[in-house]
Design a protein around this motif. Structure first.
Motif, PDB file in Angstrom:
ATOM      1  N   VAL A  10       0.874  -1.171   0.000  1.00  0.00           N
ATOM      2  CA  VAL A  10       0.000   0.000   0.000  1.00  0.00           C
ATOM      3  C   VAL A  10       0.910   1.218   0.000  1.00  0.00           C
ATOM      4  N   LEU A  11       0.991   1.856  -1.155  1.00  0.00           N
ATOM      5  CA  LEU A  11       1.913   2.970  -1.277  1.00  0.00           C
ATOM      6  C   LEU A  11       1.336   4.231  -0.663  1.00  0.00           C
ATOM      7  N   ARG A  12       2.252   5.056  -0.169  1.00  0.00           N
ATOM      8  CA  ARG A  12       1.884   6.296   0.513  1.00  0.00           C
ATOM      9  C   ARG A  12       2.042   7.459  -0.463  1.00  0.00           C
ATOM     10  N   VAL A  13       1.084   8.374  -0.409  1.00  0.00           N
ATOM     11  CA  VAL A  13       1.131   9.518  -1.313  1.00  0.00           C
ATOM     12  C   VAL A  13       1.113  10.816  -0.522  1.00  0.00           C
ATOM     13  N   ALA A  14       1.883  11.766  -1.023  1.00  0.00           N
ATOM     14  CA  ALA A  14       1.818  13.142  -0.532  1.00  0.00           C
ATOM     15  C   ALA A  14       1.086  13.923  -1.615  1.00  0.00           C
ATOM     16  N   ASP A  15      -0.005  14.543  -1.235  1.00  0.00           N
ATOM     17  CA  ASP A  15      -0.819  15.324  -2.172  1.00  0.00           C
ATOM     18  C   ASP A  15      -0.503  16.794  -1.963  1.00  0.00           C
ATOM     19  N   ALA A  22      -8.562  11.081  -5.659  1.00  0.00           N
ATOM     20  CA  ALA A  22      -8.102  10.161  -6.708  1.00  0.00           C
ATOM     21  C   ALA A  22      -7.102   9.163  -6.134  1.00  0.00           C
ATOM     22  N   ALA A  23      -6.234   9.618  -5.244  1.00  0.00           N
ATOM     23  CA  ALA A  23      -5.254   8.724  -4.631  1.00  0.00           C
ATOM     24  C   ALA A  23      -5.952   7.650  -3.795  1.00  0.00           C
ATOM     25  N   ARG A  24      -6.921   8.055  -3.007  1.00  0.00           N
ATOM     26  CA  ARG A  24      -7.664   7.069  -2.198  1.00  0.00           C
ATOM     27  C   ARG A  24      -8.424   6.096  -3.092  1.00  0.00           C
ATOM     28  N   ASP A  25      -9.032   6.604  -4.162  1.00  0.00           N
ATOM     29  CA  ASP A  25      -9.743   5.738  -5.110  1.00  0.00           C
ATOM     30  C   ASP A  25      -8.806   4.706  -5.728  1.00  0.00           C
ATOM     31  N   ALA A  26      -7.523   5.049  -5.857  1.00  0.00           N
ATOM     32  CA  ALA A  26      -6.530   4.145  -6.438  1.00  0.00           C
ATOM     33  C   ALA A  26      -5.942   3.192  -5.393  1.00  0.00           C
ATOM     34  N   GLY A  27      -6.420   3.289  -4.150  1.00  0.00           N
ATOM     35  CA  GLY A  27      -5.938   2.402  -3.101  1.00  0.00           C
ATOM     36  C   GLY A  27      -4.678   2.878  -2.410  1.00  0.00           C
ATOM     37  N   LEU A  28      -4.337   4.147  -2.599  1.00  0.00           N
ATOM     38  CA  LEU A  28      -3.161   4.713  -1.949  1.00  0.00           C
ATOM     39  C   LEU A  28      -3.520   5.236  -0.561  1.00  0.00           C
ATOM     40  N   LEU A  55       4.245  11.243  -5.228  1.00  0.00           N
ATOM     41  CA  LEU A  55       3.887  12.645  -5.058  1.00  0.00           C
ATOM     42  C   LEU A  55       2.846  12.996  -6.113  1.00  0.00           C
ATOM     43  N   ALA A  56       1.796  13.695  -5.720  1.00  0.00           N
ATOM     44  CA  ALA A  56       0.732  14.061  -6.657  1.00  0.00           C
ATOM     45  C   ALA A  56       0.384  15.531  -6.492  1.00  0.00           C
ATOM     46  N   ALA A  57       0.058  16.169  -7.617  1.00  0.00           N
ATOM     47  CA  ALA A  57      -0.342  17.574  -7.564  1.00  0.00           C
ATOM     48  C   ALA A  57      -1.190  17.919  -8.778  1.00  0.00           C
ATOM     49  N   ASP A  58      -2.220  18.701  -8.535  1.00  0.00           N
ATOM     50  CA  ASP A  58      -2.995  19.285  -9.618  1.00  0.00           C
ATOM     51  C   ASP A  58      -2.347  20.632  -9.913  1.00  0.00           C
ATOM     52  N   LEU A  59      -2.005  20.861 -11.177  1.00  0.00           N
ATOM     53  CA  LEU A  59      -1.301  22.083 -11.547  1.00  0.00           C
ATOM     54  C   LEU A  59      -2.179  23.320 -11.484  1.00  0.00           C
ATOM     55  N   GLY A  60      -3.490  23.142 -11.560  1.00  0.00           N
ATOM     56  CA  GLY A  60      -4.418  24.264 -11.447  1.00  0.00           C
ATOM     57  C   GLY A  60      -4.107  25.391 -12.402  1.00  0.00           C
ATOM     58  N   ASP A  61      -4.250  26.619 -11.914  1.00  0.00           N
ATOM     59  CA  ASP A  61      -4.031  27.811 -12.742  1.00  0.00           C
ATOM     60  C   ASP A  61      -2.600  28.325 -12.695  1.00  0.00           C
ATOM     61  N   ALA A  62      -1.750  27.689 -11.897  1.00  0.00           N
ATOM     62  CA  ALA A  62      -0.372  28.170 -11.740  1.00  0.00           C
ATOM     63  C   ALA A  62       0.618  27.019 -11.904  1.00  0.00           C
ATOM     64  N   PRO A  63       0.704  26.423 -13.105  1.00  0.00           N
ATOM     65  CA  PRO A  63       1.557  25.243 -13.266  1.00  0.00           C
ATOM     66  C   PRO A  63       3.021  25.478 -12.914  1.00  0.00           C
ATOM     67  N   ALA A 136      -7.522  10.593 -13.091  1.00  0.00           N
ATOM     68  CA  ALA A 136      -6.464  10.690 -12.088  1.00  0.00           C
ATOM     69  C   ALA A 136      -6.340   9.389 -11.296  1.00  0.00           C
ATOM     70  N   SER A 137      -7.452   8.791 -10.905  1.00  0.00           N
ATOM     71  CA  SER A 137      -7.357   7.554 -10.119  1.00  0.00           C
ATOM     72  C   SER A 137      -6.815   6.399 -10.960  1.00  0.00           C
ATOM     73  N   ALA A 138      -7.161   6.326 -12.250  1.00  0.00           N
ATOM     74  CA  ALA A 138      -6.630   5.268 -13.116  1.00  0.00           C
ATOM     75  C   ALA A 138      -5.126   5.448 -13.328  1.00  0.00           C
ATOM     76  N   VAL A 139      -4.683   6.692 -13.504  1.00  0.00           N
ATOM     77  CA  VAL A 139      -3.253   6.954 -13.667  1.00  0.00           C
ATOM     78  C   VAL A 139      -2.514   6.573 -12.389  1.00  0.00           C
ATOM     79  N   MET A 140      -3.072   6.921 -11.238  1.00  0.00           N
ATOM     80  CA  MET A 140      -2.418   6.570  -9.973  1.00  0.00           C
ATOM     81  C   MET A 140      -2.422   5.065  -9.740  1.00  0.00           C
ATOM     82  N   SER A 141      -3.504   4.386 -10.120  1.00  0.00           N
ATOM     83  CA  SER A 141      -3.535   2.922  -9.995  1.00  0.00           C
ATOM     84  C   SER A 141      -2.414   2.292 -10.809  1.00  0.00           C
TER      85      SER A 141
END
Length: 152
Positions: A10-15, A22-28, A55-63, A136-141
């Motif tokens: 069970v991998l650990r993620v820093a969001d 999405a990370a939780r949906d992927a089982g992280l 490590l995961a991040a949404d780039l939003g409006d300030a990539p 996002a969850s499929a990519v993380m899976s």
């Protein structure tokens, strides 16, 4: 130095913003979710940011700003992989070159999807196996599968 992958698988993620669901949906296991607008001065402090694998991040409006923050974590904490999410086709060629160059200096190989919604970086040289369902969850899976195969 990189923290070894957990034996549980069970991998650990820093969001760093917007990817916890999405990370939780992927089982992280989400061990850290960055509070919006907060600055962390010492990202090596494990009492503030526990050990993590991805490590995961949404780039939003300030990539550029978000990626600068991501780079700090990559440099100091050395997760096995990262995923950046953006609105489809909002990631330009200049940004992708900057990601490849700057994260590449740290040993990460950049993998970009043709649709431009995600950028993945890995410490292993094998290509990232993009899922058919580009969420996002499929990519993380898929990141979990690849990490357990190549980064163990």
């Amino acid at each position: 130095p990189r923290t070894p992958l957990p034996p549980s698988g069970v991998l650990r993620v820093a969001d760093l913003g917007g990817m916890s669901d999405a990370a939780r949906d992927a089982g992280l296991e989400v061990v850290y979710a960055h509070p919006a607008g907060k600055e962390i001065l010492d990202i090596s402090d494990q009492s503030r940011v526990p050990a993590f694998d991805l490590l995961a991040a949404d780039l939003g409006d300030a990539p550029d700003e978000v990626f600068a923050f991501v780079l700090r974590f990559l440099r100091v904490r050395r997760p096995v992989a990262y995923v950046l999410a953006a609105a489809q086709d909002s990631i330009g060629a200049d940004f992708l070159r900057a990601v490849e160059t700057r994260a590449g200096r740290l040993g990460y190989r950049r993998h970009s999807h043709a649709l431009g919604a995600f950028v993945v970086g890995t410490l292993w040289p094998e290509p990232f196996a993009w899922p058919d369902n580009l969420t996002a969850s499929a990519v993380m899976s898929q990141m979990v599968k690849d990490a357990l195969t190549y980064a163990a």
